[in-house]
Design a protein around this motif. Sequence first.
Motif, PDB file in Angstrom:
ATOM      1  N   SER A   1      -8.381  -0.908   1.338  1.00  0.00           N
ATOM      2  CA  SER A   1      -7.861   0.157   2.193  1.00  0.00           C
ATOM      3  C   SER A   1      -8.245   1.508   1.595  1.00  0.00           C
ATOM      4  O   SER A   1      -8.816   1.588   0.503  1.00  0.00           O
ATOM      5  CB  SER A   1      -6.344   0.042   2.290  1.00  0.00           C
ATOM      6  OG  SER A   1      -5.754   0.334   1.030  1.00  0.00           O
ATOM      7  N   THR A   2      -7.900   2.557   2.288  1.00  0.00           N
ATOM      8  CA  THR A   2      -8.176   3.899   1.770  1.00  0.00           C
ATOM      9  C   THR A   2      -7.122   4.333   0.767  1.00  0.00           C
ATOM     10  O   THR A   2      -7.256   5.388   0.148  1.00  0.00           O
ATOM     11  CB  THR A   2      -8.225   4.910   2.924  1.00  0.00           C
ATOM     12  OG1 THR A   2      -6.979   4.868   3.638  1.00  0.00           O
ATOM     13  CG2 THR A   2      -9.369   4.568   3.886  1.00  0.00           C
ATOM     14  N   THR A   3      -6.069   3.514   0.614  1.00  0.00           N
ATOM     15  CA  THR A   3      -4.978   3.861  -0.292  1.00  0.00           C
ATOM     16  C   THR A   3      -5.409   3.689  -1.743  1.00  0.00           C
ATOM     17  O   THR A   3      -5.892   2.634  -2.138  1.00  0.00           O
ATOM     18  CB  THR A   3      -3.756   2.965  -0.024  1.00  0.00           C
ATOM     19  OG1 THR A   3      -3.420   3.050   1.362  1.00  0.00           O
ATOM     20  CG2 THR A   3      -2.578   3.410  -0.862  1.00  0.00           C
ATOM     21  N   ASP A   4      -5.220   4.738  -2.526  1.00  0.00           N
ATOM     22  CA  ASP A   4      -5.561   4.719  -3.952  1.00  0.00           C
ATOM     23  C   ASP A   4      -4.259   4.885  -4.721  1.00  0.00           C
ATOM     24  O   ASP A   4      -3.623   5.945  -4.656  1.00  0.00           O
ATOM     25  CB  ASP A   4      -6.537   5.853  -4.274  1.00  0.00           C
ATOM     26  CG  ASP A   4      -7.272   5.618  -5.584  1.00  0.00           C
ATOM     27  OD1 ASP A   4      -6.746   4.861  -6.411  1.00  0.00           O
ATOM     28  OD2 ASP A   4      -8.347   6.201  -5.778  1.00  0.00           O
TER      29      ASP A   4
ATOM     30  N   ASP B   1      -6.962  -5.266   1.320  1.00  0.00           N
ATOM     31  CA  ASP B   1      -6.319  -5.296   2.639  1.00  0.00           C
ATOM     32  C   ASP B   1      -6.309  -6.723   3.197  1.00  0.00           C
ATOM     33  O   ASP B   1      -7.318  -7.203   3.715  1.00  0.00           O
ATOM     34  CB  ASP B   1      -7.057  -4.368   3.598  1.00  0.00           C
ATOM     35  CG  ASP B   1      -6.299  -4.166   4.900  1.00  0.00           C
ATOM     36  OD1 ASP B   1      -5.340  -4.923   5.143  1.00  0.00           O
ATOM     37  OD2 ASP B   1      -6.669  -3.260   5.665  1.00  0.00           O
TER      38      ASP B   1
ATOM     39  N   ARG C   1      -7.947   1.313  -5.386  1.00  0.00           N
ATOM     40  CA  ARG C   1      -7.691   1.031  -3.977  1.00  0.00           C
ATOM     41  C   ARG C   1      -7.136  -0.376  -3.796  1.00  0.00           C
ATOM     42  O   ARG C   1      -7.502  -1.300  -4.529  1.00  0.00           O
ATOM     43  CB  ARG C   1      -8.977   1.211  -3.160  1.00  0.00           C
ATOM     44  CG  ARG C   1      -9.440   2.658  -3.110  1.00  0.00           C
ATOM     45  CD  ARG C   1     -10.553   2.870  -2.103  1.00  0.00           C
ATOM     46  NE  ARG C   1     -10.866   4.282  -1.953  1.00  0.00           N
ATOM     47  CZ  ARG C   1     -11.764   4.765  -1.097  1.00  0.00           C
ATOM     48  NH1 ARG C   1     -12.444   3.919  -0.319  1.00  0.00           N
ATOM     49  NH2 ARG C   1     -11.975   6.058  -1.012  1.00  0.00           N
TER      50      ARG C   1
ATOM     51  N   THR D   1       0.793  -1.228   0.000  1.00  0.00           N
ATOM     52  CA  THR D   1       0.000   0.000   0.000  1.00  0.00           C
ATOM     53  C   THR D   1       0.827   1.280   0.000  1.00  0.00           C
ATOM     54  O   THR D   1       0.306   2.342  -0.337  1.00  0.00           O
ATOM     55  CB  THR D   1      -0.920   0.036   1.237  1.00  0.00           C
ATOM     56  OG1 THR D   1      -0.117  -0.069   2.422  1.00  0.00           O
ATOM     57  CG2 THR D   1      -1.925  -1.102   1.195  1.00  0.00           C
TER      58      THR D   1
ATOM     59  N   GLU E   1      -7.225  -7.669   7.090  1.00  0.00           N
ATOM     60  CA  GLU E   1      -8.599  -7.686   7.591  1.00  0.00           C
ATOM     61  C   GLU E   1      -9.307  -8.990   7.209  1.00  0.00           C
ATOM     62  O   GLU E   1      -8.904  -9.684   6.272  1.00  0.00           O
ATOM     63  CB  GLU E   1      -9.383  -6.500   7.021  1.00  0.00           C
ATOM     64  CG  GLU E   1      -8.850  -5.145   7.456  1.00  0.00           C
ATOM     65  CD  GLU E   1      -9.013  -4.908   8.951  1.00  0.00           C
ATOM     66  OE1 GLU E   1      -9.936  -5.517   9.550  1.00  0.00           O
ATOM     67  OE2 GLU E   1      -8.218  -4.137   9.523  1.00  0.00           O
TER      68      GLU E   1
END
Length: 534
Positions: A220-223, A201, A198, A159, A204
Motif C-alpha cells: 500500500s502507499t502507507t509507510d 496489502d 510500506r 495500515t 489485492e
Amino acid sequence: MPGSLAFVLHSHLPWLRQHGVFPVGEEWLFQSWSESYLPLIRVLDGLADDGFTDVVTLGITPVLAEQMADPYLMEEFHGWLGRRQLDLRWTMSAAPASDKATLGPVWEHHWQRQAQLLEQLEGGLLDTGLVEPFARLARRGVIQLLGGPATHPYLPLMTDPALIRGQIADGLAITQSLTGIRPTGVWTPECGYRPAGRVADPSEIPLHVADDGTPTLPVSTTDLPGIEAFWAEAGVSHLVLDGPTLARAAGAPPTDWGSTARDLPRVGTPMDVLDRPVLIGDSDVAAFGRNLAVAYAVWNPTGGYPADVWYRDFHAIDMEGGYKSWRVTDTTSLIKEPYDPAAATARVADHAADFIGLLSEHIAPRPDDTCVVAAYDTELFGHWWYEGPQWLDAVVRGLAAQADVGTTTLASSLRQHPPSTSLALPESSWGWGKGHAAWVTEETRWIWREIRRAEERFSMLPGGPSRRAAWRQLTLLQASDWPFMIAREQSAQYAVERVKTHLARFEQACRGTLDPDTDLAAAHTPPASHTRPA
C-alpha cells in the motif's frame, strides 16, 4: 546457574460469548477451561505453596481474559461442567456389561476428575472468575503475565496507525483493569512482525504465490514505523516472536523448521541468537525467539511426547458421553486400548527426565546468560495433551533438584541479562512459510477488503456511543482467527458467519441502531479508547 528455561504459554480464543454453543462457540471456552486452565491453576498453586517462583510466563489475550472474568460465562461454565458429569453417569449406567468390564476403571477416573473440577470451581473461582487466580500468582512472583492487543489482530497487515494504537491501548487497559497489572511484555499475535516501511496489502491479488502458499503482496502507499515502535510507545519492553524470525536475521541458512526437533545447533552458529533476547533494530524493545529445536521435543509437526502409546488419545471419543477413554495405543491404527492413568503417569516421569536431559545438553556448552524459550499454546497442556499439566509440574520440580538449569520468566531474564545485540528483523510470523500464508489466501481476500472498507468508514465517524459500538465490532472483525480458520479449513463456515455478523453489527453501529454494550463482557467498563482510539 549456567542457564535458564523460560516456559512461555500463549492463551487465546476469539470472542465466543453468546456466539454459538456446540460444536463451535462457547463450548471451545469450556473445554479449554476445564481441560487446561483449571488443571494449570492447580499445578501453579501447588508450586507456589512449595515456594517456587519464576515458573512460567503466561500470555492471556485481552479478548480471552474478558471472557474468563465474565459472570455470565462463569455460570454457563458451571452448568456445563455439571451436565458433563451427568452425561458420564448416564454412560456408566447405560453401557453394556462388556464395556463396563473394559472401561469401568477409566470411567471412574473421569468421574473423580469431574468432581475435582467442580469442587475447584465452586471453591471460589465461580465468584472470582479465572483471571484472578493467575493475577494472584503473578503478584506472588510465580508467573509473569503477558498482554497483547485487544482482539488478537494480525498487526503486520494493519495500515492505520491510529487503529494499531487503539488495539494496543485497549488490550493493555483491559489486562490492567482485570488483573491490576500493566503488562510490560506481550506475545504479539501470531508472532507477526513487520519492520518499518510500506505495508503489504492482503486485499489485492498477490504478485506471486510460492509453492508453500506464501504470497508476495503488492504494498500500500502507507509507510509506517516497525511494529516495535508502537509497543515502545505503549511502554512494552519485550515481546515473543517465532525463532526463525531471529535466526533469519542473524544469517541462519534456509531450514526445514518442521524437522528441527532435538537438532541441537552447535555453539557459535547464527542459531545462538535463540538463546538470549535481542533488541529490535535501533529500539529498546527486546525480542525473545522460540527455540524450536528444544520446544519441538515436546510437540512438533510430526509427533512428540503426546503421541506416546500410553497417553490418552485426543481423537478417540465416546460419542454418547463425549469422553476420551482410550490411549494412543498405535498412531497408525483405529483400534485402541483402554486408557490407564497410572501407566500414563509413569510415562510423564520418563518424559520429564528426558526433556531435562535434552535441556542440560543444550545449555551445558553455552554462556551463563543462556535463556531457552520453550513456547506453546496453553491448550497443549491438558486439552490436546491430557497429561501435559503433570509433565509441566514434573519438569519444574525436576529442574529444581539439580544445579545446571533453572526456570525463569522473560521479565526476570531481561533484568538479569539485558540484551546487547541488535538485529533488523524481517517481516514474518509463525505460520506456513513463516509469512502471511496462513491468513492471506484467495478465500480470505474478501475479508481483508471488508476490513479495509470498515476501517475507512470508522475513521470518519464522530465521537459518542455509536462510535464506541462501531469500534468494538471493528476490533472483533479484525481478529486474526477468522482468516486463519478459513485458510486452514477449521470450522471455516463458522468463521465466515462471524465475519458477516460483525460486519452487519458494524453497519448498525454506524447508523446508531446498535446497543453500545453489544459484544461486551459484563466484567469491566470498556477502556476510553473504545470511544476514540489514540
